[in-house]
Design a protein around this motif. Structure first.
Motif, PDB file in Angstrom:
ATOM      1  N   THR A   1       1.347   4.499   2.323  1.00  0.00           N
ATOM      2  CA  THR A   1       1.685   4.492   3.771  1.00  0.00           C
ATOM      3  C   THR A   1       0.525   4.191   4.497  1.00  0.00           C
ATOM      4  O   THR A   1       0.578   4.207   5.844  1.00  0.00           O
ATOM      5  CB  THR A   1       2.205   5.950   4.225  1.00  0.00           C
ATOM      6  OG1 THR A   1       1.149   6.868   4.026  1.00  0.00           O
ATOM      7  CG2 THR A   1       3.315   6.322   3.387  1.00  0.00           C
ATOM      8  N   GLN A   2      -0.697   4.186   3.979  1.00  0.00           N
ATOM      9  CA  GLN A   2      -1.942   3.974   4.864  1.00  0.00           C
ATOM     10  C   GLN A   2      -2.299   2.440   4.717  1.00  0.00           C
ATOM     11  O   GLN A   2      -3.553   2.037   5.211  1.00  0.00           O
ATOM     12  CB  GLN A   2      -3.191   4.842   4.585  1.00  0.00           C
ATOM     13  CG  GLN A   2      -4.020   4.656   3.252  1.00  0.00           C
ATOM     14  CD  GLN A   2      -4.656   6.021   3.060  1.00  0.00           C
ATOM     15  OE1 GLN A   2      -4.033   6.998   2.876  1.00  0.00           O
ATOM     16  NE2 GLN A   2      -5.794   5.816   2.964  1.00  0.00           N
ATOM     17  N   PHE A   3      -1.742   1.635   3.936  1.00  0.00           N
ATOM     18  CA  PHE A   3      -1.849   0.153   3.790  1.00  0.00           C
ATOM     19  C   PHE A   3      -1.051  -0.557   4.824  1.00  0.00           C
ATOM     20  O   PHE A   3       0.002  -0.730   4.455  1.00  0.00           O
ATOM     21  CB  PHE A   3      -1.978  -0.057   2.350  1.00  0.00           C
ATOM     22  CG  PHE A   3      -2.948   0.289   1.549  1.00  0.00           C
ATOM     23  CD1 PHE A   3      -3.981  -0.466   1.086  1.00  0.00           C
ATOM     24  CD2 PHE A   3      -2.926   1.567   0.968  1.00  0.00           C
ATOM     25  CE1 PHE A   3      -4.978  -0.003   0.366  1.00  0.00           C
ATOM     26  CE2 PHE A   3      -3.795   1.916  -0.004  1.00  0.00           C
ATOM     27  CZ  PHE A   3      -4.928   1.081  -0.316  1.00  0.00           C
ATOM     28  N   ASN A   4      -1.519  -1.247   5.683  1.00  0.00           N
ATOM     29  CA  ASN A   4      -0.887  -2.104   6.677  1.00  0.00           C
ATOM     30  C   ASN A   4      -0.674  -3.655   5.764  1.00  0.00           C
ATOM     31  O   ASN A   4       0.025  -4.379   6.422  1.00  0.00           O
ATOM     32  CB  ASN A   4      -1.526  -2.199   8.062  1.00  0.00           C
ATOM     33  CG  ASN A   4      -2.959  -2.705   7.798  1.00  0.00           C
ATOM     34  OD1 ASN A   4      -3.820  -2.055   7.104  1.00  0.00           O
ATOM     35  ND2 ASN A   4      -3.387  -3.541   8.638  1.00  0.00           N
ATOM     36  N   ASN A   5      -1.578  -3.792   5.075  1.00  0.00           N
ATOM     37  CA  ASN A   5      -1.637  -5.038   3.931  1.00  0.00           C
ATOM     38  C   ASN A   5      -1.291  -4.827   2.625  1.00  0.00           C
ATOM     39  O   ASN A   5      -1.958  -4.285   1.789  1.00  0.00           O
ATOM     40  CB  ASN A   5      -3.133  -5.508   4.208  1.00  0.00           C
ATOM     41  CG  ASN A   5      -3.280  -6.937   3.743  1.00  0.00           C
ATOM     42  OD1 ASN A   5      -2.644  -7.217   2.495  1.00  0.00           O
ATOM     43  ND2 ASN A   5      -4.331  -7.698   3.985  1.00  0.00           N
ATOM     44  N   LYS A   6       0.015  -5.223   2.439  1.00  0.00           N
ATOM     45  CA  LYS A   6       0.433  -5.244   0.940  1.00  0.00           C
ATOM     46  C   LYS A   6      -0.513  -5.765   0.010  1.00  0.00           C
ATOM     47  O   LYS A   6      -0.546  -5.103  -1.088  1.00  0.00           O
ATOM     48  CB  LYS A   6       2.008  -5.636   0.988  1.00  0.00           C
ATOM     49  CG  LYS A   6       2.943  -4.715   1.873  1.00  0.00           C
ATOM     50  CD  LYS A   6       4.357  -5.559   1.645  1.00  0.00           C
ATOM     51  CE  LYS A   6       5.420  -4.600   2.642  1.00  0.00           C
ATOM     52  NZ  LYS A   6       6.504  -5.227   2.362  1.00  0.00           N
ATOM     53  N   GLU A   7      -0.958  -6.894   0.340  1.00  0.00           N
ATOM     54  CA  GLU A   7      -1.783  -7.357  -0.632  1.00  0.00           C
ATOM     55  C   GLU A   7      -3.032  -6.610  -1.080  1.00  0.00           C
ATOM     56  O   GLU A   7      -3.590  -6.363  -2.155  1.00  0.00           O
ATOM     57  CB  GLU A   7      -2.304  -8.934  -0.213  1.00  0.00           C
ATOM     58  CG  GLU A   7      -3.106  -9.800  -1.276  1.00  0.00           C
ATOM     59  CD  GLU A   7      -2.211 -10.090  -2.430  1.00  0.00           C
ATOM     60  OE1 GLU A   7      -2.690 -10.251  -3.454  1.00  0.00           O
ATOM     61  OE2 GLU A   7      -0.983 -10.048  -2.232  1.00  0.00           O
TER      62      GLU A   7
ATOM     63  N   LEU B   1      -2.953  -3.241  -0.787  1.00  0.00           N
ATOM     64  CA  LEU B   1      -2.499  -2.187  -1.745  1.00  0.00           C
ATOM     65  C   LEU B   1      -2.408  -2.581  -3.335  1.00  0.00           C
ATOM     66  O   LEU B   1      -2.861  -1.906  -4.020  1.00  0.00           O
ATOM     67  CB  LEU B   1      -1.305  -1.742  -1.215  1.00  0.00           C
ATOM     68  CG  LEU B   1      -0.337  -0.707  -1.959  1.00  0.00           C
ATOM     69  CD1 LEU B   1      -1.457   0.477  -2.053  1.00  0.00           C
ATOM     70  CD2 LEU B   1       0.913  -0.607  -1.496  1.00  0.00           C
ATOM     71  N   LYS B   2      -2.044  -3.723  -3.276  1.00  0.00           N
ATOM     72  CA  LYS B   2      -1.713  -4.383  -4.622  1.00  0.00           C
ATOM     73  C   LYS B   2      -3.067  -4.488  -5.375  1.00  0.00           C
ATOM     74  O   LYS B   2      -3.216  -3.997  -6.533  1.00  0.00           O
ATOM     75  CB  LYS B   2      -1.175  -5.688  -4.679  1.00  0.00           C
ATOM     76  CG  LYS B   2      -0.752  -6.374  -5.861  1.00  0.00           C
ATOM     77  CD  LYS B   2       0.072  -7.878  -5.772  1.00  0.00           C
ATOM     78  CE  LYS B   2       0.454  -8.583  -6.842  1.00  0.00           C
ATOM     79  NZ  LYS B   2       0.927  -9.665  -6.851  1.00  0.00           N
ATOM     80  N   LYS B   3      -4.231  -5.004  -4.552  1.00  0.00           N
ATOM     81  CA  LYS B   3      -5.636  -5.432  -5.179  1.00  0.00           C
ATOM     82  C   LYS B   3      -6.353  -3.861  -5.397  1.00  0.00           C
ATOM     83  O   LYS B   3      -7.358  -4.007  -6.131  1.00  0.00           O
ATOM     84  CB  LYS B   3      -6.205  -6.307  -4.492  1.00  0.00           C
ATOM     85  CG  LYS B   3      -5.661  -7.722  -4.567  1.00  0.00           C
ATOM     86  CD  LYS B   3      -6.456  -8.737  -3.612  1.00  0.00           C
ATOM     87  CE  LYS B   3      -5.862 -10.150  -3.944  1.00  0.00           C
ATOM     88  NZ  LYS B   3      -6.768 -11.209  -3.115  1.00  0.00           N
ATOM     89  N   TYR B   4      -5.715  -3.061  -4.951  1.00  0.00           N
ATOM     90  CA  TYR B   4      -6.797  -1.531  -4.861  1.00  0.00           C
ATOM     91  C   TYR B   4      -7.173  -1.213  -6.325  1.00  0.00           C
ATOM     92  O   TYR B   4      -6.149  -1.192  -7.068  1.00  0.00           O
ATOM     93  CB  TYR B   4      -6.267  -0.572  -4.158  1.00  0.00           C
ATOM     94  CG  TYR B   4      -7.071   0.539  -3.740  1.00  0.00           C
ATOM     95  CD1 TYR B   4      -7.889   0.553  -2.405  1.00  0.00           C
ATOM     96  CD2 TYR B   4      -7.358   1.654  -4.535  1.00  0.00           C
ATOM     97  CE1 TYR B   4      -8.689   1.346  -2.354  1.00  0.00           C
ATOM     98  CE2 TYR B   4      -8.180   2.583  -4.250  1.00  0.00           C
ATOM     99  CZ  TYR B   4      -9.076   2.403  -3.110  1.00  0.00           C
ATOM    100  OH  TYR B   4      -9.956   3.471  -2.773  1.00  0.00           O
TER     101      TYR B   4
ATOM    102  N   MET C   1     -21.259   2.827  -0.298  1.00  0.00           N
ATOM    103  CA  MET C   1     -20.633   3.096  -1.538  1.00  0.00           C
ATOM    104  C   MET C   1     -19.162   3.059  -1.232  1.00  0.00           C
ATOM    105  O   MET C   1     -18.518   3.654  -0.516  1.00  0.00           O
ATOM    106  CB  MET C   1     -20.629   4.475  -2.314  1.00  0.00           C
ATOM    107  CG  MET C   1     -22.156   4.386  -3.040  1.00  0.00           C
ATOM    108  SD  MET C   1     -21.959   3.785  -4.614  1.00  0.00           S
ATOM    109  CE  MET C   1     -23.816   4.086  -5.345  1.00  0.00           C
ATOM    110  N   SER C   2     -18.310   2.289  -1.771  1.00  0.00           N
ATOM    111  CA  SER C   2     -16.860   2.100  -1.420  1.00  0.00           C
ATOM    112  C   SER C   2     -16.090   1.558  -2.857  1.00  0.00           C
ATOM    113  O   SER C   2     -16.850   0.725  -3.534  1.00  0.00           O
ATOM    114  CB  SER C   2     -16.574   1.213  -0.553  1.00  0.00           C
ATOM    115  OG  SER C   2     -15.116   0.816  -0.349  1.00  0.00           O
ATOM    116  N   SER C   3     -15.110   1.986  -3.252  1.00  0.00           N
ATOM    117  CA  SER C   3     -14.152   1.577  -4.195  1.00  0.00           C
ATOM    118  C   SER C   3     -14.012  -0.049  -4.076  1.00  0.00           C
ATOM    119  O   SER C   3     -14.041  -0.795  -5.126  1.00  0.00           O
ATOM    120  CB  SER C   3     -12.862   2.428  -4.474  1.00  0.00           C
ATOM    121  OG  SER C   3     -12.985   3.537  -4.651  1.00  0.00           O
ATOM    122  N   ARG C   4     -14.022  -0.575  -2.968  1.00  0.00           N
ATOM    123  CA  ARG C   4     -13.667  -2.073  -2.821  1.00  0.00           C
ATOM    124  C   ARG C   4     -14.963  -2.650  -3.025  1.00  0.00           C
ATOM    125  O   ARG C   4     -14.943  -4.066  -3.279  1.00  0.00           O
ATOM    126  CB  ARG C   4     -13.461  -2.147  -1.231  1.00  0.00           C
ATOM    127  CG  ARG C   4     -11.983  -1.853  -0.891  1.00  0.00           C
ATOM    128  CD  ARG C   4     -11.701  -2.209   0.672  1.00  0.00           C
ATOM    129  NE  ARG C   4     -10.340  -1.839   0.888  1.00  0.00           N
ATOM    130  CZ  ARG C   4      -9.690  -0.813   1.181  1.00  0.00           C
ATOM    131  NH1 ARG C   4     -10.654   0.521   1.312  1.00  0.00           N
ATOM    132  NH2 ARG C   4      -8.403  -0.646   1.548  1.00  0.00           N
TER     133      ARG C   4
END
Length: 281
Positions: A59-65, A67-70, A185-188
């Protein structure tokens, strides 16, 4: 180390914790890094028992792509957590367990804190954050909950969430943890090439110089300078840079004495969105 998959199992395990022990919660979306480790270590040092949640919240991803790539690697995350403390309880539910068949975002009134910066570019993002964080608070009922200042706007909004929903939890802000070259630092960061990861230290260096300039220059002049720095750097695309009051998050127009300000930035590098911030006083 207990791995908990359901709300029912979580509830049963929490009931077995002595009332004399404080309970700490570290909410994460996994892909753990040194920043998360510092949050977890602090929670362990300040509480009798600790829950770390791992949940990529749709619910906190406005970009589905996005979310998919996380990035997701539960096995690796569990190893990292176990190395800190093998008694930590890990709550890693499925989307179906959290939302059943109704993945909906709750609406909140965050008094405008959610309308600027991240909120301007990520529609409904903070309602999504509030939805999952409120549910985690209600499920775990922690005494203390730990959040990193890298997501300072989110931290401010979670404090507002606790206030408006009257949730009895202490929100503990934790300093930003940075890579050697300064990148927050970030997971991304894992999605960046090694070359770009090193070069992205430019973001923090720019913020540091902007902080210095803020001592003698107007907010407008500082903002213009930052914008120009990123225009010169073709590897980066700046989405926004803002200097804001830390309480209201309102963009600064004119400096006022006895007020504290923070600079916020969002930048794209290799199609990866990176955010950072720095206290200006």
């Amino acid at each position: 180390m207990p791995l908990i998959r359901t709300k029912k199992d979580l509830d049963q395990r929490l009931k077995n914790i002595s009332n004399s022990l404080t309970l700490g919660l570290v909410p994460t979306m996994g892909a753990l890094h040194k920043g998360h480790i510092e949050l977890i270590k602090r929670a362990v040092s300040e509480n009798g028992r600790v829950v770390v949640s791992i949940f990529v919240n749709p619910t906190q991803f406005n970009n589905k792509e996005d979310l998919k790539k996380y990035p997701r690697d539960l096995s690796k995350d569990l190893e990292i957590i176990k190395a800190v403390d093998s008694e930590i309880m890990v709550f890693a539910p499925s989307v179906e367990e959290i939302y059943q068949k109704n993945v909906q975002t709750k609406k909140y009134n965050f008094a405008g804190l959610d309308k600027v910066m991240e909120g301007e570019f990520r529609d409904d993002h903070f309602n999504g954050v509030g939805t999952i964080v409120e549910q985690l608070f209600n499920l775990v009922k922690p005494d203390n909950a730990y959040f990193g200042e890298k997501d300072f706007q989110q931290l401010r909004i979670i404090k507002k969430l606790v206030e408006i929903q009257k949730i009895p939890v202490n929100i503990v802000p934790c300093p930003i943890v940075r890579e050697e070259h300064g990148l927050a630092m970030s997971s991304r960061n894992e999605r960046l090439s090694e070359k770009m990861r090193l070069k992205a230290g430019f973001i923090y260096k720019t913020l540091q110089t902007a902080k210095e300039k803020f001592g003698t220059k107007s907010a407008l002049k500082v903002k213009e300078w930052v914008v120009n720095q990123f225009i010169k750097e073709e590897d980066f695309k700046m989405e926004y840079f803002e200097i804001a009051d830390i309480e209201t998050l309102s963009p600064l127009k004119r400096k006022e004495k006895n007020k504290k300000y923070r600079a916020f930035i969002a930048v794209y590098a290799e199609d990866v969105r990176l955010i950072d911030n720095i206290a200006f006083n």
